[in-house]
Design an enzyme around this catalytic site. Structure first.
Site, PDB file in Angstrom:
ATOM      1  N   TYR A  17     -10.622   0.561  -0.335  1.00 13.72           N
ATOM      2  CA  TYR A  17      -9.621   0.462   0.723  1.00 13.72           C
ATOM      3  C   TYR A  17     -10.312   0.147   2.051  1.00 13.72           C
ATOM      4  O   TYR A  17     -11.059   0.957   2.595  1.00 13.72           O
ATOM      5  CB  TYR A  17      -8.841   1.770   0.860  1.00 13.72           C
ATOM      6  CG  TYR A  17      -8.080   2.193  -0.375  1.00 13.72           C
ATOM      7  CD1 TYR A  17      -7.828   1.307  -1.426  1.00 13.72           C
ATOM      8  CD2 TYR A  17      -7.593   3.490  -0.503  1.00 13.72           C
ATOM      9  CE1 TYR A  17      -7.132   1.699  -2.549  1.00 13.72           C
ATOM     10  CE2 TYR A  17      -6.888   3.892  -1.624  1.00 13.72           C
ATOM     11  CZ  TYR A  17      -6.667   2.990  -2.650  1.00 13.72           C
ATOM     12  OH  TYR A  17      -5.981   3.395  -3.766  1.00 13.72           O
TER      13      TYR A  17
ATOM     14  N   PRO B 255       5.384   6.033  -5.868  1.00 13.47           N
ATOM     15  CA  PRO B 255       6.603   6.678  -6.357  1.00 13.47           C
ATOM     16  C   PRO B 255       7.881   6.089  -5.786  1.00 13.47           C
ATOM     17  O   PRO B 255       8.941   6.203  -6.400  1.00 13.47           O
ATOM     18  CB  PRO B 255       6.432   8.131  -5.899  1.00 13.47           C
ATOM     19  CG  PRO B 255       5.578   8.040  -4.678  1.00 13.47           C
ATOM     20  CD  PRO B 255       4.603   6.933  -4.993  1.00 13.47           C
TER      21      PRO B 255
END
Length: 253
Positions: free
Chosen positions: A59, A200
């Site tokens: 990242y 999610p």
């Protein structure tokens, strides 16, 4: 600032109990000019009660780890830190060096969890496991696991020597992507290895427009997005990884 409501916890195979709700660092650390803004976002999350954070050396080419390390530097012992080794690094020496660099960027001498990022790219699982085991014995990581392993990959992984200490698997799991609910989740429950659902809320728009979801949200005076999170958090042996952002630090979950 409104405090985070008490959320559930999940148990690792070792018996350690960790927050079931984690904040992910994907997309952070990519812009040097946003460094202070991003550290403030994490500190805001700390202020409202978040205590588990997930990052990776991939990242921002290490930038996300630097941001997170700075933000939690004065409360390191209060938080659960997860990072991931790049999937292109499968040699023993490469992984040891990668972990040392992650620790340096995170300004800590240990990681609570260290994951192999993307199982489909691994080529030398025995060396990965040997490195993970040695890192654990040296106290540089407390536990290790995997990320993005489907059922077949995970079964194969657990067949290798030293893999029985695996303590976590991250998977793409939400109301619009429920395959894991049929196979991987029952397997993880049997092995008592937590399944952490990433992305999610990366669901089809219709999920948030569903009449049942909207009615439940209305009854509880909350939002459909929060109902989706609650649906996942209600599942046994499941944790949830959410992206950090202004909404993440404002909404009650």
């Amino acid at each position: 600032m409104e405090k985070l409501q008490k959320t559930k916890t999940i148990a690792l195979p070792s018996g350690r109990v960790i927050p079931a709700l984690e904040i992910g660092m994907w997309y952070l650390g990519e812009d040097a000019g946003a460094y202070f803004k991003e550290t403030d976002l994490i500190r805001n999350a700390l202020d409202i009660g978040f205590r588990a954070f997930d990052t990776a050396e991939m990242y921002g080419h290490g930038g996300a780890e630097e941001v997170l390390g700075e933000a939690v530097s004065d409360c390191r012992d209060e938080v659960f830190l997860t990072s991931k080794v790049s999937p292109v690094l499968s040699g023993y020496d490469e992984i040891i060096e990668a972990c040392d660099k992650s620790l340096e960027r995170l300004k800590t001498d240990y990681l609570d969890m260290y994951l192999l990022h993307w199982g489909t790219y691994r080529s030398r699982p025995e060396e990965v496991l040997e490195a993970f085991t040695d890192l654990k014995e040296d106290g540089k990581i407390l536990d290790f696991g995997v990320s993005h392993f489907d059922l077949q990959d995970f079964k194969e992984w657990l067949s290798f020597e030293n893999a029985q200490e695996t303590a976590m698997n991250q998977a793409f799991f939400n109301p619009c992507h429920r395959q894991m609910e049929k196979d991987l989740l029952p397997f993880c429950r049997k092995k008592k290895i937590p399944l952490i659902a990433y992305a999610p809320q990366d669901v089809c728009a219709v999920a948030y427009q569903n009449s049942v979801v909207c009615k439940i949200a209305e009854n509880h005076k909350t939002t459909p997005r929060q109902i989706v999170l609650a649906w996942l958090l209600a599942k046994d042996n499941v944790g949830v990884l959410v992206k950090i952002g202004r909404a993440s630090c404002r909404e009650r979950v």
